[in-house]
Write an enzyme that holds these catalytic residues in place. Structure first.
Site, PDB file in Angstrom:
ATOM      1  N   ALA A 171       5.830   4.279   2.205  1.00 53.99           N
ATOM      2  CA  ALA A 171       6.364   5.236   2.880  1.00 53.99           C
ATOM      3  C   ALA A 171       6.859   5.115   4.318  1.00 53.99           C
ATOM      4  CB  ALA A 171       5.540   6.559   2.936  1.00 53.99           C
ATOM      5  N   GLY A 221       0.943  -0.952  -0.241  1.00 54.67           N
ATOM      6  CA  GLY A 221      -0.110  -0.026   0.041  1.00 54.67           C
ATOM      7  C   GLY A 221       0.883   1.166   0.026  1.00 54.67           C
ATOM      8  N   CYS A 222       0.204   2.561  -0.356  1.00 54.78           N
ATOM      9  CA  CYS A 222       0.954   3.477  -0.384  1.00 54.78           C
ATOM     10  C   CYS A 222       1.672   3.967   0.946  1.00 54.78           C
ATOM     11  CB  CYS A 222       0.310   4.767  -0.805  1.00 54.78           C
ATOM     12  SG  CYS A 222      -1.622   5.038  -0.147  1.00 54.78           S
ATOM     13  N   TYR A 223       0.726   3.818   2.050  1.00 55.66           N
ATOM     14  CA  TYR A 223       1.130   4.341   3.396  1.00 55.66           C
ATOM     15  C   TYR A 223       2.166   3.577   3.879  1.00 55.66           C
ATOM     16  CZ  TYR A 223      -2.601   7.647   4.333  1.00 55.66           C
ATOM     17  OH  TYR A 223      -3.487   8.930   4.342  1.00 55.66           O
TER      18      TYR A 223
END
EC number: 1.2.1.38
Lengths: 352, 352, 352, 352
Positions: A159, A154-156
């Site tokens: 990061a 996922g994007c979160y």
């Protein structure tokens, strides 16, 4: 084999932001030919009906999804679907020899019980899920290179994990002190008409959501636990920011050794990411901004140590739709195909 | 005494955002008459040269700053100046009997040594500073009612302390675990031409700054320590958000009693702020957005407890220029004058 | 000749938005090697001091400007300077054989009297100016291919002229009825600290400026007059829009032949721009958005005819910093060098 | 008669942006008591379910719409419904003696044939429509004061007509040369989930729409024709701007007398709007910005004359949800009730 010996690939779920991002990125990829777009709700329409400004560049139709057909035409396929759909066609795709890069949550968990707990649906494809590799190349490059099925992060989590990994891998922090305060542009919500995502609602505002229960939490914890060597719970809080693209994760953790200073940490991070072309560790004293990463596959990481509190604060900035989604999937494909990890991916965005 | 028996007040530093906010708010105040605007760089100009859209409503000039003149004409004066200037005129204003509300950092610290450490300048007015009351009415209403000099809180400390106070006052958390991840619109940077505040730079982006060393840290710590009864260090990280107004503080802390649940906390907060007309505790399960507070003097507080980690997460949203600055100063004036605390202050903004 | 036979180029005025855009674009150009960055105020600094996120990609210093040195090292040079400076070094650069692409207004006017009228400075280099070609390739491709000095168009004139040219060239409208209502993101104001360009001022707002007297007016009129065959005055009104990049020009004009319908116009525009790879005429009924062009060198043009009023309305959308500035300059260089006009330029931005 | 002798009013269609704006504004109105909220889709819910931040201020439920009940409880009612619904209940409301302020298009046209042409539905209530007064107080104050039914203007017509009226009324321009290039924030699209209104789509972008066929065109033309004394067709082009609130209309027209200069026009406008407390004519040389009007019921008008082209350019800025919608309706109510026209309406927004 396609035109000029290029590898033929397809995208299932082409109509959303993940899809249009993949389309756009793959058009610049020198070793790939995009030959198939699939979707349910928009099947039968030309892709350009959804994105008129791409009419001159993409003249593929969106086709109804048929795994047999996809496997016949594509050597590799990207699945950019809502959670719970990829697992319905992936077993067939794999059986027919197709490489699968899934952008949903379906193949991110080695233990499907975790998936069921957080996503609320039972799954019967544990054997398939067990073969999936978590598509974060900075941690799992070798496994990805041998995978047929990749569950893209996922994007979160992308990061968050790029910020946390060196700390956990080297045992520099007390793992249970890790707090991730994450901020995302609204494109992370996808191309769906929701009132809270209207410009009139989301602009000039800032909202926390999913506090203590966002579904990206178990995904972050799974990898953190693996890095730490024991089960780790993290605090993860996402926020909606009035901008289109970008994620900034601000990560807090207590250092085991209070004597470490910022320059030490920058050195450690640089060493950790030495062979990672898509991670840039900022110079000591420099903090990243999301705009820096916008339009590229880069993750910028800045590090601060607060001697007053004994904490390290790590800030990571990515483009949520590129390194946080479509770009990273292509980075994984590059590795699966034995190509240079940077092939066809944008190295720099435009500024400002 | 002014027109209709109104109290005559002035503003020194009228040209900036704090100034224009005070001007605008005071024009709606039923007990106050704004009779004086002062400034250095813009002295001699009509105020409307700086804010042409207010030409029909404000026809005061900006005058050079002369403490004697101010004290003669004003019963109370707001100082909205860069740090280090208020302390040059405040002693005279006080001596002449004027009530002083300072919006800078000059009178926020009971111990000027802390000021000198963080702001870098020596001060010789410790005796004056010792008489100042910290202008956060929700904590210090009684002291404010008897003060002649109020040091109004910074915008970040207002949001942070309103979120943290019930926890610290009641001993519900381990104080040193407190982490404040704060996010602010760019108007907090003032009306000064700085490249990083240009729309072209700050829009579509998100930047952390001052990590581990922002000057609002000691201010937060001073009050936290007082509430906790011993010295407390907090982690404070501000971020620049692409919006004009608003602050959201997301505060994390470890609960002493892991058995507390969210509804308990909502009850505790409601009790704590029972007599505080400018604090709204959200219902259980509701988190605040900055847009809700925009254009009003309200602080919205939402609370979550994460039983997985044993932490409480408190989110507070304010308008940085109203409750975080000019509105709160007027709230203090209301209390100093014995008026209703809500007098003349905006109860609701416009939505969306 | 530079590395791998590449053409060595330089940029004077590298620190602004035009400069950083050129740097970024030239790094992707397959036939060019960027060997020189020049500037006044930032001379001596590494370029990466100004744009830290580019540190890994650009390690050139900014050098003091010396025309002799530039001409020695560069086959072609881009001048991205404030108006009135390019004309001080261009004659020397030309004499030494260097190709010059000026992004300022200095060489946009065939008659310097017009320059003097609108820009307020006398010039003594009429003979040099007379050799300059106006760098709008869609109109002047042939002349550009033979030019040594190109005066690149302003951002507004690019959008305006691409919208108007087919109408004027074919005599379809009454020229003096042409009204251009143009809207630009704030990056058009450059990387200079100005209060009206702060996010706090420019966001959530919309401002007209320079009404009836913007300096891009004579530039538009010069080309319109040439196309119409007689002197034409146009109405031009720019507006500041709360976004970073993009220009939309909405152009109104009265048709000579009221029988023309929208489809006719789309056909005419398609024919006019048949050989122009950077202009996309939208299908009948489709209007362009600035986001479509963002991050690319494309100009999207949409056309409407209003039979009720007898007017044609043409809307053109560009990225003001690419097709409106740096990208177009590189497009000109490609033509001057005999390369493909599209070489090294971004064909598609990212969406959303 | 309600509490303290206040007039009891209701809102039908309370859930949208028009509704919440009316709720918010009426809460500050000293002569009005809001006693009824009606709606279809949200009937039965507390209003605060839709706007949680107003929970402390509004505790009315949304009731199913029943004209008899409304007329019984309310002396005046605001209808904030989609087009075509107000005409279904208005005749009953009027018959029962209720004053009606309709914010939709249903009662803006004296001739329903125009309505049918542009809105596509047949109507059978011409006799009711004939009694409606167009609710633009600056033009029709007297008629409004005697009306029982007011058809409140659309947001674009409000800005456009306030800019154009003095020119047409005084015969200063050639009417058919009038071009209105209008720009609006996205809140004008209402609180409905539409993909093109998502922040991810609409932010960083700028889109024209409805070119030559927007439904506000006939409304503008009806009033312009009345002012000019003969049928007038205007060119009207709306654009979507990446901001929440605000409309700027830039109006172009050819002057009959080319000798008129800017100062003349400013004088003429000031005279025309002498008794209009909600219109501010900017000083000569000053152009309005939408931010100035945001949060107030004001319309700011700036004027330029271009002697080169013989045109006048008038720019008007309003808050589309206040002067362009809910505020203007309350202004009309004030007039209908014989109250001061400014009662209860916001005179100044907050800046920035």
């Amino acid at each position: 084999m396609g035109k000029n010996g290029r590898v033929q690939v397809g995208i299932v779920g082409a109509s959303g932001y993940g899809g249009v991002q993949l389309v756009r990125l793959l058009m610049d990829h020198p070793e790939v030919e995009l030959v198939y777009l699939g979707g349910e709700s928009s099947a039968g329409k030309p892709f350009a009906d959804l994105y008129p400004h791409l009419a001159h560049a993409v003249n593929l139709p969106i086709e109804a999804v048929d795994a047999e057909v996809i496997a016949q035409r594509c050597e590799a396929v990207f699945l950019s679907l809502p959670n719970g759909l990829a697992c319905q066609i992936t077993p067939i795709l794999l059986e027919k020899g197709c490489k699968v890069l899934d952008l949903s949550a379906d193949y991110r968990f080695s233990d499907l019980a975790t998936y069921t707990t957080w996503y609320g649906t039972e799954r019967s494809d544990q054997s398939t899920a067990a073969t999936a590799v978590y598509g974060l190349p900075e941690l799992y490059r070798d496994r990805i290179s041998e995978a047929q099925l990749v569950g893209c992060p996922g994007c979160y989590p992308t990061a968050s994990l790029l910020a946390l990994s060196p700390l956990l891998k080297q045992g520099l922090i007390v793992p249970e002190t890790a707090i991730i305060d994450a901020k995302s542009g609204t494109s992370g919500g996808g191309r769906q008409a929701k009132i809270n995502m209207l410009l009139a609602e989301a602009d000039n505002s800032l909202s926390p959501y999913g506090v203590g229960r966002h579904r990206h939490t178990p995904e972050i914890e799974q990898i953190c636990s693996e890095l730490a060597g024991h089960e780790v719970k993290v605090q993860f809080t996402p926020h909606l920011i009035p901008m289109v693209r970008g994620i900034l994760a601000t990560v807090y953790a207590t250092l085991r050794d209070p004597g470490l200073v910022r320059d030490d940490m920058v050195t450690i991070y640089n060493a950790f990411y030495r062979n990672c072309p898509w991670v840039r560790v900022c110079d000591s004293g420099v903090y990243p901004q999301t705009k820096w990463a916008s339009g590229s596959n880069l993750c910028y990481i800045g590090i601060e140590v607060d001697p007053r509190t004994g904490r390290v604060i790590v800030m990571s900035a990515i483009d949520n739709l590129i390194k946080g989604q479509a770009g990273q999937a292509i980075q994984c494909l590059n590795i699966m195909m034995g190509w240079d990890e940077t092939l066809g991916l944008p190295k720099l965005g435009f500024y400002p």
